[in-house]
Design an enzyme around this catalytic site. Structure first.
Site, PDB file in Angstrom:
ATOM      1  N   SER A  54     -22.440  29.532  -7.859  1.00 60.88           N
ATOM      2  CA  SER A  54     -23.069  29.531  -9.188  1.00 60.88           C
ATOM      3  C   SER A  54     -22.524  30.647 -10.061  1.00 60.88           C
ATOM      4  O   SER A  54     -22.322  31.770  -9.591  1.00 60.88           O
ATOM      5  CB  SER A  54     -24.589  29.709  -9.052  1.00 60.88           C
ATOM      6  N   THR A  57     -24.168  34.379 -10.345  1.00 60.78           N
ATOM      7  CA  THR A  57     -24.068  35.443  -9.352  1.00 60.78           C
ATOM      8  C   THR A  57     -22.877  36.319  -9.717  1.00 60.78           C
ATOM      9  O   THR A  57     -21.867  35.826 -10.238  1.00 60.78           O
ATOM     10  CB  THR A  57     -23.894  34.873  -7.928  1.00 60.78           C
ATOM     11  N   ILE A  59     -20.402  37.868  -8.091  1.00 63.34           N
ATOM     12  CA  ILE A  59     -19.084  37.632  -7.500  1.00 63.34           C
ATOM     13  C   ILE A  59     -18.459  36.352  -8.055  1.00 63.34           C
ATOM     14  O   ILE A  59     -17.264  36.307  -8.339  1.00 63.34           O
ATOM     15  CB  ILE A  59     -19.160  37.621  -5.961  1.00 63.34           C
ATOM     16  N   CYS A  60     -19.268  35.333  -8.246  1.00 67.99           N
ATOM     17  CA  CYS A  60     -18.755  34.087  -8.825  1.00 67.99           C
ATOM     18  C   CYS A  60     -18.242  34.331 -10.240  1.00 67.99           C
ATOM     19  O   CYS A  60     -17.166  33.867 -10.608  1.00 67.99           O
ATOM     20  CB  CYS A  60     -19.844  33.017  -8.836  1.00 67.99           C
ATOM     21  N   ALA A  61     -19.007  35.071 -11.028  1.00 66.44           N
ATOM     22  CA  ALA A  61     -18.603  35.384 -12.402  1.00 66.44           C
ATOM     23  C   ALA A  61     -17.316  36.207 -12.410  1.00 66.44           C
ATOM     24  O   ALA A  61     -16.418  35.968 -13.222  1.00 66.44           O
ATOM     25  CB  ALA A  61     -19.729  36.125 -13.118  1.00 66.44           C
TER      26      ALA A  61
END
Length: 166
Positions: A54, A57, A59-61
């Site tokens: 997602s 979050t 780390i995803c961003a």
């Protein structure tokens, strides 16, 4: 079936993660404007699949930002940043962050994508979302790099993915 961890806790994955040398499986995902994004429509281009749980979050961003700065500027290359987030969330994120060099794609209409790419989390706190992975596909549709990140809270190996691109 594979497995990863989330904070050290085991998570079971469904499906088969692609291996280097395999033909990439066709998929249909959803773009920010609710249009279909098909792998076959990208034939003749290198494609980086940045798959993650997602955008909401850290780390995803971070991974989306890094691919936007690096692989997103490579010639004849399309970076697809893929999650189960709705296209509206993808658009909101990209506008707020100034993301312009990657294409975001939602798997919300096509849960088969997560199974076909072996990233469907079956249990744990994020069950139903996709695991973190990077798959690089060459212009002929062959997988030339595949990394299933072993711990969700870990960033992918950007350098290995980038070095696979020509």
């Amino acid at each position: 079936m594979g497995s990863i961890t989330l904070g050290g806790n085991p998570v079971t994955l469904a499906g088969d993660f692609p291996e280097t040398g395999e033909q990439a499986k066709e998929f249909t995902l959803v773009g920010q404007d609710l249009s279909d994004i098909k792998l076959s429509a990208l034939a003749g281009k290198q494609v980086v699949l940045n798959i993650f749980p997602s955008l909401d979050t850290p780390i995803c961003a971070t991974a989306v930002r890094k691919f936007n700065e690096t692989a997103g500027t490579k010639k004849n290359t399309v970076v697809l940043c893929i999650s189960g987030d709705l296209p509206f969330a993808h658009k909101r994120f990209c506008v707020a962050e100034g993301i312009e060099n990657v294409v975001t794609a939602s798997a919300f209409r096509n849960p088969q994508f997560a199974l076909d790419y072996g990233v469907a989390m079956q249990d744990g706190a994020l069950a139903g979302l996709t695991a973190r992975a990077v798959v690089v596909i060459d212009a002929a549709g062959k997988v030339i790099h595949a990394q299933l990140v072993p711990e969700i809270k870990q960033e992918p190996d950007y350098e290995s993915a980038l070095s696979a691109l020509s």
